[in-house]
Design a protein around this motif. Structure first.
Motif, PDB file in Angstrom:
ATOM      1  N   ARG A   1      43.973  44.789  46.920  1.00  0.00           N
ATOM      2  CA  ARG A   1      43.199  45.980  47.279  1.00  0.00           C
ATOM      3  C   ARG A   1      43.217  46.952  46.109  1.00  0.00           C
ATOM      4  O   ARG A   1      44.201  47.050  45.385  1.00  0.00           O
ATOM      5  CB  ARG A   1      43.795  46.635  48.521  1.00  0.00           C
ATOM      6  N   ILE A   2      42.095  47.654  45.933  1.00  0.00           N
ATOM      7  CA  ILE A   2      41.999  48.662  44.885  1.00  0.00           C
ATOM      8  C   ILE A   2      41.212  49.850  45.434  1.00  0.00           C
ATOM      9  O   ILE A   2      40.311  49.683  46.269  1.00  0.00           O
ATOM     10  CB  ILE A   2      41.297  48.087  43.621  1.00  0.00           C
ATOM     11  N   ARG A   3      41.530  51.037  44.949  1.00  0.00           N
ATOM     12  CA  ARG A   3      40.832  52.252  45.368  1.00  0.00           C
ATOM     13  C   ARG A   3      39.664  52.484  44.432  1.00  0.00           C
ATOM     14  O   ARG A   3      39.833  52.642  43.222  1.00  0.00           O
ATOM     15  CB  ARG A   3      41.773  53.455  45.321  1.00  0.00           C
ATOM     16  N   LEU A   4      38.441  52.456  44.972  1.00  0.00           N
ATOM     17  CA  LEU A   4      37.231  52.730  44.198  1.00  0.00           C
ATOM     18  C   LEU A   4      36.547  53.955  44.789  1.00  0.00           C
ATOM     19  O   LEU A   4      35.973  53.883  45.873  1.00  0.00           O
ATOM     20  CB  LEU A   4      36.264  51.537  44.227  1.00  0.00           C
ATOM     21  N   GLY A   5      36.605  55.069  44.075  1.00  0.00           N
ATOM     22  CA  GLY A   5      36.005  56.284  44.610  1.00  0.00           C
ATOM     23  C   GLY A   5      36.705  56.702  45.881  1.00  0.00           C
ATOM     24  O   GLY A   5      37.913  56.963  45.889  1.00  0.00           O
ATOM     25  N   GLU A   6      35.950  56.726  46.978  1.00  0.00           N
ATOM     26  CA  GLU A   6      36.512  57.158  48.254  1.00  0.00           C
ATOM     27  C   GLU A   6      36.759  56.001  49.216  1.00  0.00           C
ATOM     28  O   GLU A   6      36.956  56.213  50.409  1.00  0.00           O
ATOM     29  CB  GLU A   6      35.568  58.184  48.908  1.00  0.00           C
ATOM     30  N   ARG A   7      36.753  54.787  48.692  1.00  0.00           N
ATOM     31  CA  ARG A   7      36.948  53.646  49.578  1.00  0.00           C
ATOM     32  C   ARG A   7      37.995  52.697  49.016  1.00  0.00           C
ATOM     33  O   ARG A   7      38.208  52.612  47.817  1.00  0.00           O
ATOM     34  CB  ARG A   7      35.632  52.896  49.807  1.00  0.00           C
ATOM     35  N   ASP A   8      38.671  52.020  49.926  1.00  0.00           N
ATOM     36  CA  ASP A   8      39.592  50.954  49.541  1.00  0.00           C
ATOM     37  C   ASP A   8      38.818  49.638  49.573  1.00  0.00           C
ATOM     38  O   ASP A   8      38.184  49.302  50.585  1.00  0.00           O
ATOM     39  CB  ASP A   8      40.775  50.877  50.511  1.00  0.00           C
ATOM     40  N   LEU A   9      38.877  48.913  48.454  1.00  0.00           N
ATOM     41  CA  LEU A   9      38.146  47.658  48.344  1.00  0.00           C
ATOM     42  C   LEU A   9      39.125  46.492  48.370  1.00  0.00           C
ATOM     43  O   LEU A   9      40.060  46.428  47.575  1.00  0.00           O
ATOM     44  CB  LEU A   9      37.343  47.628  47.039  1.00  0.00           C
ATOM     45  N   GLU A  10      38.926  45.594  49.307  1.00  0.00           N
ATOM     46  CA  GLU A  10      39.732  44.386  49.371  1.00  0.00           C
ATOM     47  C   GLU A  10      39.039  43.274  48.587  1.00  0.00           C
ATOM     48  O   GLU A  10      37.817  43.150  48.624  1.00  0.00           O
ATOM     49  CB  GLU A  10      39.959  43.952  50.825  1.00  0.00           C
ATOM     50  N   TYR A  11      39.826  42.490  47.877  1.00  0.00           N
ATOM     51  CA  TYR A  11      39.247  41.383  47.111  1.00  0.00           C
ATOM     52  C   TYR A  11      40.255  40.244  47.021  1.00  0.00           C
ATOM     53  O   TYR A  11      41.451  40.425  47.279  1.00  0.00           O
ATOM     54  CB  TYR A  11      38.850  41.846  45.707  1.00  0.00           C
ATOM     55  N   VAL A  12      39.766  39.076  46.684  1.00  0.00           N
ATOM     56  CA  VAL A  12      40.622  37.908  46.473  1.00  0.00           C
ATOM     57  C   VAL A  12      40.817  37.746  44.975  1.00  0.00           C
ATOM     58  O   VAL A  12      39.848  37.662  44.212  1.00  0.00           O
ATOM     59  CB  VAL A  12      39.993  36.637  47.069  1.00  0.00           C
ATOM     60  N   LEU A  13      42.066  37.719  44.546  1.00  0.00           N
ATOM     61  CA  LEU A  13      42.399  37.563  43.130  1.00  0.00           C
ATOM     62  C   LEU A  13      42.808  36.111  42.879  1.00  0.00           C
ATOM     63  O   LEU A  13      43.727  35.597  43.514  1.00  0.00           O
ATOM     64  CB  LEU A  13      43.543  38.496  42.740  1.00  0.00           C
ATOM     65  N   ARG A  14      42.112  35.482  41.951  1.00  0.00           N
ATOM     66  CA  ARG A  14      42.414  34.098  41.581  1.00  0.00           C
ATOM     67  C   ARG A  14      42.927  34.065  40.143  1.00  0.00           C
ATOM     68  O   ARG A  14      42.238  34.513  39.230  1.00  0.00           O
ATOM     69  CB  ARG A  14      41.176  33.214  41.707  1.00  0.00           C
ATOM     70  N   ARG A  15      44.128  33.541  39.949  1.00  0.00           N
ATOM     71  CA  ARG A  15      44.697  33.372  38.614  1.00  0.00           C
ATOM     72  C   ARG A  15      44.654  31.888  38.258  1.00  0.00           C
ATOM     73  O   ARG A  15      44.999  31.033  39.081  1.00  0.00           O
ATOM     74  CB  ARG A  15      46.139  33.868  38.576  1.00  0.00           C
ATOM     75  N   SER A  16      44.245  31.602  37.022  1.00  0.00           N
ATOM     76  CA  SER A  16      44.125  30.212  36.577  1.00  0.00           C
ATOM     77  C   SER A  16      44.213  30.169  35.056  1.00  0.00           C
ATOM     78  O   SER A  16      44.293  31.216  34.402  1.00  0.00           O
ATOM     79  CB  SER A  16      42.793  29.632  37.055  1.00  0.00           C
ATOM     80  N   PRO A  17      44.145  28.982  34.444  1.00  0.00           N
ATOM     81  CA  PRO A  17      44.218  28.892  32.983  1.00  0.00           C
ATOM     82  C   PRO A  17      42.949  29.343  32.253  1.00  0.00           C
ATOM     83  O   PRO A  17      42.833  29.140  31.056  1.00  0.00           O
ATOM     84  CB  PRO A  17      44.465  27.385  32.752  1.00  0.00           C
ATOM     85  N   ARG A  18      41.984  29.944  32.952  1.00  0.00           N
ATOM     86  CA  ARG A  18      40.751  30.387  32.329  1.00  0.00           C
ATOM     87  C   ARG A  18      41.030  31.408  31.222  1.00  0.00           C
ATOM     88  O   ARG A  18      42.098  32.008  31.160  1.00  0.00           O
ATOM     89  CB  ARG A  18      39.806  30.984  33.375  1.00  0.00           C
ATOM     90  N   ARG A  19      40.012  31.635  30.362  1.00  0.00           N
ATOM     91  CA  ARG A  19      40.182  32.555  29.230  1.00  0.00           C
ATOM     92  C   ARG A  19      39.581  33.938  29.478  1.00  0.00           C
ATOM     93  O   ARG A  19      39.852  34.866  28.726  1.00  0.00           O
ATOM     94  CB  ARG A  19      39.526  31.960  27.974  1.00  0.00           C
ATOM     95  N   SER A  20      38.719  34.053  30.484  1.00  0.00           N
ATOM     96  CA  SER A  20      37.982  35.305  30.654  1.00  0.00           C
ATOM     97  C   SER A  20      38.163  35.868  32.065  1.00  0.00           C
ATOM     98  O   SER A  20      38.686  35.204  32.958  1.00  0.00           O
ATOM     99  CB  SER A  20      36.493  35.080  30.369  1.00  0.00           C
ATOM    100  N   PHE A  21      37.694  37.117  32.236  1.00  0.00           N
ATOM    101  CA  PHE A  21      37.682  37.770  33.546  1.00  0.00           C
ATOM    102  C   PHE A  21      36.307  37.552  34.178  1.00  0.00           C
ATOM    103  O   PHE A  21      35.291  37.577  33.480  1.00  0.00           O
ATOM    104  CB  PHE A  21      37.915  39.271  33.403  1.00  0.00           C
TER     105      PHE A  21
END
Length: 257
Positions: free
Chosen positions: A20-40
């Motif tokens: 979860r991250i705070r964006l402006g006036e709202r809390d945004l839920e997201y799925v974070l995937r970590r892998s051997p990739r090189r970029s975001f």
């Protein structure tokens, strides 16, 4: 000892977690995937928000990446609607290399085949029954691989580099990838897009054969191979949302850095 060394060299498996991250006036839920990739990469589809990052990425780096797409992200969330899975039935139209193609679904078990219709529209003949959807995907993948292989060969010739192995991908967040060991992988759903956009993705991955990073030197190589890459990159992000969804598991490839 050699067996142990081999096990230690195996790539670390990807992981997913809810964040979860705070964006402006709202809390945004997201799925974070970590892998051997090189970029975001940032993706918005019917499942919600998904963020893909390399294993070493820190949380502050991830937060900065998400906030750098603040306006784009909120805009996409505001207009997000559940996708409609493509109906696989006789007469349905779908894009192929940026042009219109028509499905001709019949009876029997004859292999899928392509033909030119009487009105000049290309047609894909498919067997009827519950296997039609899988037959459609197989036919598109079979059409994609040789096309992509020829384009990779062309851009490698321009770069003066040997042609690597070319394979198809079904990745959820990337159009393509390049590895010095396994070669170039390109998402099979690119076959729906105009040839010029496919060429941008191919040029991007071929450029990694010279620069395995996203440094200024890398983008200089991309510019030589595909001068109009900035416009193509913007068009590609929009095009990802318009791709037909065939099996319900397809993801819209929308944003990637």
């Amino acid at each position: 000892m050699s067996r142990l060394a081999g096990l230690l060299r195996q790539p670390r498996p990807a992981s997913e977690e809810s964040c979860r991250i705070r964006l402006g006036e709202r809390d945004l839920e997201y799925v974070l995937r970590r892998s051997p990739r090189r970029s975001f990469a940032l993706q918005v589809d019917h499942r919600g928000v998904r963020v893909a990052v390399p294993w070493p990425a820190t949380q502050p780096e991830i937060d900065r990446f998400i906030r750098s797409h603040h306006d784009w992200l909120l805009e996409k969330l505001a207009v997000r609607v559940p996708p409609t899975v493509m109906t696989v039935e006789d007469g349905v139209l779908f894009p192929l290399l940026g042009e219109t193609c028509r499905l001709c679904v019949g009876e029997g078990s004859r292999p899928a085949r392509w033909r030119l219709g009487a009105d000049g529209v290309e047609e894909l003949m498919l067997p009827g029954g519950p296997g039609a959807r899988k037959a459609l995907v197989r036919a598109l993948r079979a059409r994609a691989l040789p096309w992509f292989g020829e384009r990779v060969a062309e851009f490698c010739f321009r770069l003066g580099h040997a042609v690597p192995a070319v394979r198809l991908s079904s990745a959820r967040t990337r159009w393509g990838s390049c590895s010095s060991r396994s070669g170039i992988r390109l998402h099979w759903r690119l076959i729906h897009l105009p040839a010029a956009l496919i060429d941008y993705v191919v040029a991007h991955e071929v450029a990694h054969l010279a620069e395995m990073n996203h440094s200024p030197r890398f983008w200089a190589v991309v510019t030589v191979l595909y001068p109009d890459w900035k416009a193509a990159r913007a068009r590609l992000r929009d095009a990802g949302r318009a791709l037909p969804i065939i099996d319900g598991a397809d993801a819209a490839l929308i944003a990637e850095d």
